[in-house]
Structure formats: structure tokens, C-alpha cells
Design a protein around this motif. Structure first.
Motif, PDB file in Angstrom:
ATOM      1  N   CYS A 164       0.818  -1.218   0.000  1.00  0.00           N
ATOM      2  CA  CYS A 164       0.000   0.000   0.000  1.00  0.00           C
ATOM      3  C   CYS A 164       0.848   1.262   0.000  1.00  0.00           C
ATOM      4  O   CYS A 164       0.323   2.369   0.146  1.00  0.00           O
ATOM      5  N   ALA A 165       2.146   1.129  -0.195  1.00  0.00           N
ATOM      6  CA  ALA A 165       3.026   2.302  -0.150  1.00  0.00           C
ATOM      7  C   ALA A 165       2.702   3.289  -1.261  1.00  0.00           C
ATOM      8  O   ALA A 165       2.604   4.498  -1.021  1.00  0.00           O
ATOM      9  N   ALA A 166       2.541   2.794  -2.482  1.00  0.00           N
ATOM     10  CA  ALA A 166       2.258   3.694  -3.601  1.00  0.00           C
ATOM     11  C   ALA A 166       0.928   4.412  -3.384  1.00  0.00           C
ATOM     12  O   ALA A 166       0.804   5.615  -3.681  1.00  0.00           O
ATOM     13  N   TYR A 167      -0.076   3.705  -2.846  1.00  0.00           N
ATOM     14  CA  TYR A 167      -1.378   4.314  -2.588  1.00  0.00           C
ATOM     15  C   TYR A 167      -1.252   5.434  -1.554  1.00  0.00           C
ATOM     16  O   TYR A 167      -1.798   6.530  -1.739  1.00  0.00           O
ATOM     17  N   ILE A 181       7.642   7.836   1.561  1.00  0.00           N
ATOM     18  CA  ILE A 181       8.000   6.419   1.604  1.00  0.00           C
ATOM     19  C   ILE A 181       9.518   6.347   1.661  1.00  0.00           C
ATOM     20  O   ILE A 181      10.205   6.826   0.749  1.00  0.00           O
ATOM     21  N   LEU A 182      10.047   5.773   2.741  1.00  0.00           N
ATOM     22  CA  LEU A 182      11.482   5.772   2.978  1.00  0.00           C
ATOM     23  C   LEU A 182      12.003   4.354   3.157  1.00  0.00           C
ATOM     24  O   LEU A 182      11.348   3.511   3.781  1.00  0.00           O
ATOM     25  N   CYS A 183      13.180   4.098   2.617  1.00  0.00           N
ATOM     26  CA  CYS A 183      13.839   2.798   2.780  1.00  0.00           C
ATOM     27  C   CYS A 183      15.340   3.036   2.813  1.00  0.00           C
ATOM     28  O   CYS A 183      15.807   4.173   2.647  1.00  0.00           O
ATOM     29  N   SER A 184      16.106   1.983   3.004  1.00  0.00           N
ATOM     30  CA  SER A 184      17.553   2.153   2.969  1.00  0.00           C
ATOM     31  C   SER A 184      17.976   2.558   1.554  1.00  0.00           C
ATOM     32  O   SER A 184      17.359   2.117   0.569  1.00  0.00           O
ATOM     33  N   ALA A 222       6.558   1.613  -5.416  1.00  0.00           N
ATOM     34  CA  ALA A 222       6.524   2.940  -4.789  1.00  0.00           C
ATOM     35  C   ALA A 222       7.536   3.831  -5.502  1.00  0.00           C
ATOM     36  O   ALA A 222       8.666   4.045  -5.036  1.00  0.00           O
ATOM     37  N   ALA A 223       7.130   4.355  -6.640  1.00  0.00           N
ATOM     38  CA  ALA A 223       8.048   5.088  -7.513  1.00  0.00           C
ATOM     39  C   ALA A 223       8.598   6.351  -6.870  1.00  0.00           C
ATOM     40  O   ALA A 223       9.668   6.837  -7.264  1.00  0.00           O
ATOM     41  N   GLN A 224       7.879   6.911  -5.881  1.00  0.00           N
ATOM     42  CA  GLN A 224       8.315   8.154  -5.239  1.00  0.00           C
ATOM     43  C   GLN A 224       9.149   7.917  -3.980  1.00  0.00           C
ATOM     44  O   GLN A 224       9.465   8.866  -3.256  1.00  0.00           O
ATOM     45  N   ALA A 225       9.498   6.661  -3.696  1.00  0.00           N
ATOM     46  CA  ALA A 225      10.271   6.354  -2.488  1.00  0.00           C
ATOM     47  C   ALA A 225      11.623   7.070  -2.511  1.00  0.00           C
ATOM     48  O   ALA A 225      12.187   7.361  -3.575  1.00  0.00           O
ATOM     49  N   GLN A 226      12.131   7.324  -1.314  1.00  0.00           N
ATOM     50  CA  GLN A 226      13.427   7.960  -1.151  1.00  0.00           C
ATOM     51  C   GLN A 226      14.266   7.169  -0.152  1.00  0.00           C
ATOM     52  O   GLN A 226      13.728   6.477   0.717  1.00  0.00           O
ATOM     53  N   GLY A 227      15.582   7.266  -0.279  1.00  0.00           N
ATOM     54  CA  GLY A 227      16.461   6.652   0.699  1.00  0.00           C
ATOM     55  C   GLY A 227      16.521   7.487   1.960  1.00  0.00           C
ATOM     56  O   GLY A 227      16.616   8.716   1.891  1.00  0.00           O
ATOM     57  N   TRP A 228      16.435   6.837   3.110  1.00  0.00           N
ATOM     58  CA  TRP A 228      16.463   7.580   4.373  1.00  0.00           C
ATOM     59  C   TRP A 228      17.892   7.964   4.754  1.00  0.00           C
ATOM     60  O   TRP A 228      18.868   7.391   4.272  1.00  0.00           O
ATOM     61  N   ARG A 286      11.428   1.007  -5.622  1.00  0.00           N
ATOM     62  CA  ARG A 286      10.886   1.769  -6.749  1.00  0.00           C
ATOM     63  C   ARG A 286      10.487   0.887  -7.933  1.00  0.00           C
ATOM     64  O   ARG A 286       9.908   1.371  -8.903  1.00  0.00           O
ATOM     65  N   GLY A 287      10.810  -0.390  -7.885  1.00  0.00           N
ATOM     66  CA  GLY A 287      10.461  -1.292  -8.970  1.00  0.00           C
ATOM     67  C   GLY A 287      11.466  -1.306 -10.104  1.00  0.00           C
ATOM     68  O   GLY A 287      11.201  -1.886 -11.165  1.00  0.00           O
TER      69      GLY A 287
END
Length: 222
Positions: free
Chosen positions: A51-54, A63-66, A113-119, A74-75
Motif C-alpha cells: 500500500c506504499a504507492a497508494y 515512503i522511505l527505505c535504505s 513505490a516510484a516516489q520512495a526515497q532513501g532515508w 521503486r520497482g
């Protein structure tokens, strides 16, 4: 969900079909999904990013990840069990039932989640719960656990679990090797957690474990 006086964050988000359950859980605590400070992703598998992209699109949730996992979330890359590996084991009843669940959970329609960023460390410290990321490559290249020092808790994602639909066991255990990008590295990374202080363990599969992290790691088997 992690909350304190400054607000709340989410850690991982289930399959795409779990979205309503996530929203109901947030609202059930009297919170508004639009107020989430961020969703932190332990790794980019579809049963964690569903549900991250939603949330990003609907509420503007960061949306943050390593940074090491960013391309996966991001796929742009894929580090997931292959259809071939699953079908080769689908004759086993537990695997077949799990496969049906995955299909019903809309894993095949998952939106990255195309808009995710690295934390960054500073960014994490500013969030509710002051989470600390621990990089644990193996399950995926950028897999991470999130330590919540104020709660004496740790969200380990799939670094290890306390149960899984294809496993007959309960308690601390590694996932089946087919789920890991590098099974040996996954086990080695999990064992590196032994010196971390936490007595509430939140795995990506199975119930929470109320034991020391050292006890849980000692119980793991390859």
C-alpha cells in the motif's frame, strides 16, 4: 505503527489487498492516515510495499527505505522469489495454499513505490519513535531492521520471522531459502543482531516475540 507525542509512522504495509486493513488499523487508533509522518520499508517485497504507492499518491506520505534498497522499492530492480521456484514446490499443500493467498492478495498487480526515497540517519531520528536503521543484507541487498529504542523494540522485517504459511514451526526461524536473495548472508546478518538490546521483536511474518533479541537469534537455524 509507531506513535509518540509528535505523531505516528508506519513500518511496512502488507500486500496490495491488505490496504483496507492498514487503513482500518490506523483509524482504529483514532488516527488519520493523512497524518502519517512516513512509511518506512524494511525491504522491497510486495508483501511489505503493497500500500506504499497508494499512501504516497493519496496522502503524500513519504515512503522511505535504505538507500541500498531504493531501486528495489521503486520497482527498478527485482529481488524476489521466482515463479519457477514456487511452482517447483507447489505440490506441497502448504506452498500451494500460500500461492493461492498471494494471488488473492493481488501480489501480481502490486504497484511499485516510484516516489520512495532513501532515508538518512538524521531523517530517521526526527520521526516518531526515533527509529534507527540496521542494514542486514541477505534477504534482499538493502534489507534493514528498524530499532525503536524508546520502546525497547525492533522491527526485523523478514530478516527472520516467528512463523510463515509454508513453515510447520512456530518461534524464531529463518524463512525458506527460496525467499532470500542470499540465504547464507541473510543468516549471517540476522546473527549480527545478537548484541542489540530489545525485548519486543516485530517480524514481518508471525506474531510478535516477547523475548530478548539474543534469545531469538540463538534459536535460529539455517
Amino acid at each position: 505503527m509507531v506513535r509518540d507525542a509528535s505523531g505516528f509512522i508506519l513500518i511496512d504495509g502488507g500486500y496490495p489487498a491488505d490496504r483496507d486493513l492498514v487503513l482500518e488499523s490506523i483509524r482504529g487508533l483514532g488516527l488519520d492516515p493523512a497524518d502519517a509522518k512516513a512509511m518506512l520499508i524494511t525491504h522491497g517485497h510486495v508483501d511489505h510495499t503493497g500500500c506504499a504507492a497508494y499512501l504516497s499518491r493519496t496522502y503524500g506520505t513519504p515512503i522511505l527505505c535504505s538507500p541500498e534498497e531504493l531501486a528495489h522499492v521503486r520497482g527498478e530492480e527485482k529481488h524476489q522469489v521466482t515463479v519457477g521456484k514456487v511452482l517447483a514446490r507447489a505440490w506441497r499443500p502448504r506452498v500451494f495454499r500460500w500461492l493461492l493467498h498471494v494471488i488473492k492478495a493481488k501480489a501480481l498487480q502490486a504497484e511499485p513505490a516510484a516516489q520512495a526515497q532513501g532515508w538518512s540517519e538524521d531523517q530517521l531520528r526526527s520521526l516518531p519513535g526515533n527509529p534507527e536503521a540496521i542494514l542486514l543484507p541477505g534477504h534482499t541487498p538493502g534489507n534493514a531492521a528498524l530499532l525503536l529504542p524508546g520502546a525497547n523494540a525492533i522491527a526485523v522485517g523478514d530478516s527472520f520471522v516467528s512463523g510463515h504459511p509454508i513453515s510447520p514451526k512456530n518461534g524464531p526461524q529463518m524463512l525458506h531459502t527460496m525467499y532470500h536473495w542470499d540465504p547464507a548472508a541473510a543468516l549471517a546478518s540476522a546473527r549480527h543482531l545478537q548484541g542489540i538490546q530489545a525485548n519486543v521483536i516485530l517480524p514481518g511474518h508471525g506474531p510478535a516475540l516477547h523475548m530478548s533479541l539474543a534469545q531469538a537469534i540463538a534459536a535460529l537455524q539455517s
